[in-house]
Write an enzyme that holds these catalytic residues in place. Structure first.
Site, short mmCIF file in Angstrom:
data_model
loop_
_atom_site.label_atom_id
_atom_site.label_comp_id
_atom_site.label_asym_id
_atom_site.label_seq_id
_atom_site.Cartn_x
_atom_site.Cartn_y
_atom_site.Cartn_z
N ASP A 318 118.02 13.91 86.00
CA ASP A 318 119.32 13.45 85.51
C ASP A 318 120.20 14.61 85.06
OD1 ASP A 318 121.10 11.28 84.44
OD2 ASP A 318 120.63 12.27 82.55
N GLU A 371 120.51 14.82 90.41
CA GLU A 371 121.83 14.24 90.21
C GLU A 371 122.74 15.39 89.78
OE1 GLU A 371 124.67 11.51 87.47
OE2 GLU A 371 122.96 12.58 86.66
#
Length: 641
Positions: A318, A371
């Site tokens: 993330d 990401e």
């Protein structure tokens, strides 16, 4: 039991912490600190060994259920090797009992009770203690583990279903446990044809509304849904059903809850002291100090722990962009330049390279996915080429451009045609995943179906067209739960999806189309084998902005048959639309998003079209197609049917 590494029922026994371990920990290269630190039950289940890193403590005690939370009952001793590790044994500790570390800092008389950073299991929130636990499980996924490498490879079909475990489905308003979720989810994912699921973070987190992105337990699956063994059973069951499992993992920041990692021993141990480096203004959370060797060992150990102990097939990392840039979400004067005067976080860059080297060294049959929302170069390129070493990267540019285009009234789309063609300029710079994730259907952004313009029929036709284009575009696919049947309500974590909507014809038609998309996708190597190579894509007509039509070929490895993709992005049917093709003969419709069974109007080509020997678009043959309104067609030469 599976023979795969990590299946032993005794793997939670305490390991001997030697001088080499201490040296590697302080060097930042120890990738199995979960075997050394934390709480480990003795082999006979009677008593447990404890070890915690708190180099600036003057004293540390283990307090827990077995000693009345008395800090004089089990004082730990510092190791004599200057590692900052405190250790000891509690003969009375038993499996399931709660505990914390009471840390007496050398600074300012600070005393705090901390959860175990390496705990395998935590008390159910709002309680904040750790639990004495062990990680035995008799795995039954040996067939999957032995054969998963090609299923997680870059040339494999990968259609990922992203979900939040607490709000996918519920029973009488109550969240499902890991085991019940496994059974229901596997049935649904198999029926829908997705190849993988991606779980939003299940690492322990105190605030349910953070969706797991504010993690306190980097080695503990959240107890909201059951025990660690329950989560093992979840992964085991999905693997037995042929489904890969990816975990959203958050090494970018952590919450400031007192029982967590922040100010751990009376100093900023895991985070930077200076808030210009150590505090994240966007998420009100702390930023890991990637320059501290022991912190790197902690995070790399966490990543490998999930892959080994829980048999996960990969990690989606993330907020990588927030790690790479020192000025991320900061104004001038709110950040500190690196040693070269630049904005790049040099320590984070090296950490990410170390992380990916470790992942692919220890688990080469898994995948790491970044990401990363900027144009940082070579995110998914090997570290020895100067890349970050990820296997794949989310294509946020494609997502933003595509959703922006489809939100427009079709009458204006001819002026924005480039939003759909621009992605092919850079499509092969990285190994991309095309993500339509939870981030696009929360915080007032509305549901995916409600982003589409027009009346209800046009909204569903637009969304089917978008999905058809997405599945045909180079790159792996990721779709958030509920989008596959067009849930109209914006996603909320406080309830389940609107499953009742899937019973209505329009929603059921969209759901059926996604099911058929996945079937065709997995059946046609042209749609996935060369996702990351320009050899797998060829424009037939990228320039018909006036008609808002796109036509292209997807191609497999040498010798295989291509597929033709045609998208009509207006509600006007196009008859006798001439498309050049490389071969003659009959071209069969594999998929038509306007088919009546999907809720369409039923325009099409009666299942097939015979190519004429008339050249067009620089190809020796041509098809005269009927392009249905707001549609995606996929066709294939029938000679290879």
């Amino acid at each position: 039991m599976s023979g795969h590494k990590g299946n032993s029922s005794v793997q939670n026994q305490p390991q001997r912490f030697g001088e080499q371990d201490s040296w590697l920990f302080r060097e930042g290269t120890h990738a199995r600190m979960h075997d050394m630190l934390g709480c480990h039950l003795r082999p006979d289940g009677k008593g447990a060994a404890f070890a915690v890193w708190a180099p600036n403590a003057r004293a540390v005690s283990v307090i827990g259920d077995w000693n009345g939370w008395n800090d004089s009952a089990l004082p730990l001793e510092p190791r004599p090797d200057s590692s900052g590790i405190w250790e000891g044994v509690a003969p009375e500790a038993r499996r399931g009992q709660a505990y914390k570390y009471r840390i007496f800092s050398q600074h300012n008389g600070y005393v705090v009770d901390k959860a175990d950073p390496y705990a395998f299991y935590a008390e159910a929130p709002p309680a904040t203690g750790s639990r004495v636990w062990s990680l035995e499980h008799d795995w039954s996924d040996a067939d999957w583990m032995a054969s998963r490498a090609p299923k997680n490879a870059l040339d494999a079909p990968m259609s990922i279903y992203e979900l939040h475990p607490g709000s996918w489905q519920r029973q009488d308003g109550q969240m499902l446990g890991y085991r019940e979720l496994a059974s229901r989810l596997a049935d649904y994912v198999v029926e829908m044809g997705f190849t993988h699921v991606e779980l939003m973070p299940i690492t322990e987190h105190p605030f349910y509304g953070s969706w797991g992105y504010q993690t306190t337990g980097y080695f503990a699956p959240t107890s909201r849904y059951g025990t660690p063994q329950d989560f093992m059973a979840f992964v085991d069951h999905l693997h037995q059903r042929g489904i890969g499992v990816l975990l959203d993992w958050v090494p970018s920041h952590f919450p400031t809850d007192e029982h967590g990692l922040g100010y751990f021993d009376g100093t900023h141990l895991f985070e930077h002291e200076d808030p210009r480096q150590g505090f994240h203004p966007e998420w009100n959370s702390s930023i890991f100090n990637y320059g501290r060797n022991e912190v790197r060992s902690f995070l790399i150990s966490s990543a490998l722990f999930w892959l080994e102990y829980y048999h996960l097939d990969g990690l989606r990392v993330d907020a990588v962009a927030s790690m790479l840039y020192l000025d991320y979400a900061r104004d001038h004067g709110e950040w500190i330049p690196n040693s070269n005067g630049g904005r790049e976080n040099l320590e984070a860059i090296e950490f990410l390279r170390d992380l990916n080297r470790a992942v692919y060294r220890e688990h080469p049959d898994t995948v790491s996915v970044a990401e990363e929302s900027t144009a940082w170069p070579m995110v998914s390129r090997p570290t020895d080429m100067g890349g970050l070493g990820f296997g794949m990267k989310w294509n946020m540019g494609w997502m933003h451009d595509t959703l922006s285009f489809f939100a427009r009234d079709p009458i204006y789309r001819r002026h924005h045609h480039h939003q759909l063609t621009f992605s092919l300029i850079y499509a092969f710079n990285e190994n991309f995943v095309l993500p339509i994730s939870h981030d696009e259907v929360v915080h007032g952004k509305g549901s995916l179906i409600n982003k589409m313009p027009g009346d209800s029929w046009q909204q569903f036709a637009n969304l089917r067209t978008l999905f058809g284009l997405m599945w045909a575009h180079p790159g792996k696919k990721l779709l958030f739960m509920g989008c596959e049947f067009g849930q109209r309500r914006e996603w909320t974590h406080d309830g389940e999806l609107e499953w009742w909507a899937a019973e209505h014809p329009e929603h059921a038609g969209l759901q059926g189309f996604v099911r058929e998309l996945n079937r065709v996708y997995k059946a046609e190597p042209a749609l996935y084998q060369l996702d990351f190579s320009p050899d797998g894509f060829e424009w037939i007509n990228a320039d018909d902005a006036e008609a808002s039509v796109l036509v292209f070929l997807r191609k497999p490895r040498r010798g295989g048959a291509p597929v033709l993709v045609a998208c009509n992005l207006t509600p006007l049917p196009r008859t006798n639309y001439i498309v050049g093709v490389p071969t003659g003969g009959v071209w069969r419709e594999l998929l038509n998003s306007d088919a009546i069974e999907y809720g369409g109007a039923g325009w099409g080509n009666m299942g097939s079209v015979t190519a004429a020997s008339t050249p067009a678009n620089g190809r020796p043959h041509s098809l005269s197609l009927t392009l249905p309104p707001l549609s995606t067609l996929i066709l294939k030469p029938s000679t290879d049917a």
